[in-house]
Design a protein around this motif. Structure first.
Motif, mmCIF file in Angstrom:
data_model
loop_
_atom_site.group_PDB
_atom_site.id
_atom_site.type_symbol
_atom_site.label_atom_id
_atom_site.label_comp_id
_atom_site.label_asym_id
_atom_site.label_seq_id
_atom_site.Cartn_x
_atom_site.Cartn_y
_atom_site.Cartn_z
ATOM 1 N N UNK A 22 1.094 -1.516 -0.005
ATOM 2 C CA UNK A 22 -0.090 0.045 0.134
ATOM 3 C C UNK A 22 0.642 1.261 0.116
ATOM 4 N N UNK A 25 2.402 1.800 -2.900
ATOM 5 C CA UNK A 25 1.459 2.214 -4.746
ATOM 6 C C UNK A 25 0.895 3.918 -4.264
ATOM 7 N N UNK A 26 0.682 4.327 -2.810
ATOM 8 C CA UNK A 26 0.662 5.814 -2.740
ATOM 9 C C UNK A 26 2.214 6.021 -2.781
ATOM 10 N N UNK A 28 4.373 5.683 -4.876
ATOM 11 C CA UNK A 28 4.216 5.425 -6.922
ATOM 12 C C UNK A 28 3.924 6.756 -7.739
ATOM 13 N N UNK A 29 2.777 7.450 -7.028
ATOM 14 C CA UNK A 29 2.327 8.754 -7.960
ATOM 15 C C UNK A 29 2.567 9.883 -7.527
ATOM 16 N N UNK A 30 3.565 10.264 -6.399
ATOM 17 C CA UNK A 30 3.413 11.267 -6.097
ATOM 18 C C UNK A 30 5.188 11.203 -6.424
ATOM 19 N N UNK A 31 5.582 12.612 -6.190
ATOM 20 C CA UNK A 31 6.835 12.842 -6.075
ATOM 21 C C UNK A 31 7.371 12.762 -5.045
ATOM 22 N N UNK A 32 6.827 13.487 -3.871
ATOM 23 C CA UNK A 32 6.938 12.833 -2.103
ATOM 24 C C UNK A 32 6.075 12.874 -1.572
ATOM 25 N N UNK A 33 6.040 12.410 -0.290
ATOM 26 C CA UNK A 33 5.101 12.804 0.595
ATOM 27 C C UNK A 33 6.176 12.118 1.648
ATOM 28 N N UNK A 34 4.799 13.575 3.053
ATOM 29 C CA UNK A 34 5.828 13.586 4.420
ATOM 30 C C UNK A 34 4.794 12.302 5.312
ATOM 31 N N UNK A 35 4.806 11.811 6.513
ATOM 32 C CA UNK A 35 4.935 11.259 7.083
ATOM 33 C C UNK A 35 3.700 11.769 7.229
ATOM 34 N N UNK A 37 0.833 12.990 5.271
ATOM 35 C CA UNK A 37 -0.080 12.448 4.678
ATOM 36 C C UNK A 37 -0.084 10.756 4.400
ATOM 37 N N UNK A 41 -2.801 7.924 4.893
ATOM 38 C CA UNK A 41 -3.686 7.148 3.499
ATOM 39 C C UNK A 41 -3.533 6.135 3.936
ATOM 40 N N UNK A 84 10.990 1.898 -7.945
ATOM 41 C CA UNK A 84 9.499 0.901 -9.385
ATOM 42 C C UNK A 84 10.279 -0.134 -9.644
ATOM 43 N N UNK A 87 8.592 -3.096 -7.670
ATOM 44 C CA UNK A 87 7.433 -2.732 -8.129
ATOM 45 C C UNK A 87 6.485 -2.849 -9.603
#
Lengths: 110, 214
Positions: A22, A25-26, A28-35, A37, A41, A84, A87
């Protein structure tokens, strides 16, 4: 004759775990995300999320950058190129396994 | 037996959609668009008041592209600052992949090009058809919001799409003068975007609290 479904044994176990799958998967579609977020999710607890991220980082699938925004700690996560590729490989392995299984119809014919 | 892979594909699709929906969750994008539309409405209001064939009017007309381009960049900057202040501490920060940005840019370019071409054709066809410019803009903005609503499954965007079409057509039918028609359309749409954005922001702030990492 169909290929025996042993290819599933070769599946990447780092990715195969549902929470890590999971997470990838999250990301995979983003440049980056923080803890924060990723917490929201995935619905994981802070400890669980931290542990799974560490495992993905150890496998080289995720990069983690710990920084500060003012006085607030900020943990940025991003998927690596190896992540990537892994995956996609996981997806292909799963695909091959599913298509190698006999369908209900062919089982009935045997 | 394809369920396993279908589920994985579905999960990827859902994650993508949720990531895109997240951008609109706080209502700031609509608020910023509302401010931009308000500035455009004021521009057309001033244009309508300036005497026809005056040098001031011709000079003032040149401000529109500056207003749109400057407004888009300025409000994008403002939107980012607001998200940094209110959204990211509550529900987290994300940066989208550039590929998505490119597709959005292409979509904007196509929508802008289509709008420009249609307005140009209307201008060229006859002065009387200029009264239909608000309707054309309403339909194009409505089409864009309808597309976004379908893609992101955001119900309030269907409402905004419908409002845009209705307000555009109403501005054309009820107000004959193109500048007043445009001012009415942009003003009414500005109020709609601000209303929708502020309501969304209110709901968002009510349901979220500032979370600090532990």
């Amino acid at each position: 004759m169909t290929k025996p479904p042993h290819s599933i044994i070769d599946v990447d176990r780092v990715i195969h775990e549902p929470a890590r799958l999971l997470l990838l998967t999250v990301l995979l579609l983003l440049e980056e995300a923080d803890f924060t977020y990723l917490l929201r999710e995935t619905g994981l607890t802070k400890g669980n999320l931290s542990s799974h991220l560490s495992k993905l980082e150890a496998a080289g699938y995720v990069e983690i950058e710990k920084t500060y925004k003012g006085k607030v700690p900020l943990t940025l996560c991003r998927i690596t190129e190896a992540g990537r590729t892994a995956f996609e490989q996981y997806r292909r392995t799963l695909d091959a396994f599913v298509s190698s299984l006999p369908t209900e119809k062919t089982v009935g014919e045997d | 037996m394809d369920k396993m892979n279908d589920t994985l594909d579905q999960q990827v699709r859902q994650s993508k959609q949720r990531a895109m929906q997240y951008w609109y969750e706080d209502g700031f994008s609509e608020i910023m668009l509302g401010i931009l539309f308000l500035l455009i409405a004021l521009f057309f209001g001033v244009m309508a008041r300036l005497p026809a064939d005056s040098g001031w009017r011709a000079a003032f007309a040149l401000l529109l592209p500056v207003l749109i381009v400057g407004g888009v960049y300025g409000l994008r900057w403002g939107g980012r600052r607001l998200k940094e202040r209110y959204t990211y501490p509550r529900t987290g920060y994300v940066a989208y992949r550039r590929r998505q940005t490119k597709s959005r840019r292409a979509l904007r370019a196509v929508a802008g090009g289509a709008m420009g071409a249609l307005v140009g054709i209307l201008f060229a066809a006859s002065p009387a058809s200029q009264a239909w410019i608000p309707a054309v803009q309403g339909i194009l903005v409505g089409g864009l919001f309808f597309y976004l609503a379908m893609r992101l499954e955001l119900a309030r965007f269907y409402g905004l799409a419908l409002l845009s079409v209705l307000l555009g057509v109403a501005s054309s039918l009820l107000i004959g003068a193109p500048n007043w028609g445009n001012a009415a359309y942009y003003g009414a749409m500005s109020a709609s975007f601000l209303g929708s954005g502020l309501w969304t922001l209110r709901v968002y702030l009510r349901h979220t609290t500032s979370a600090q990492e532990g």
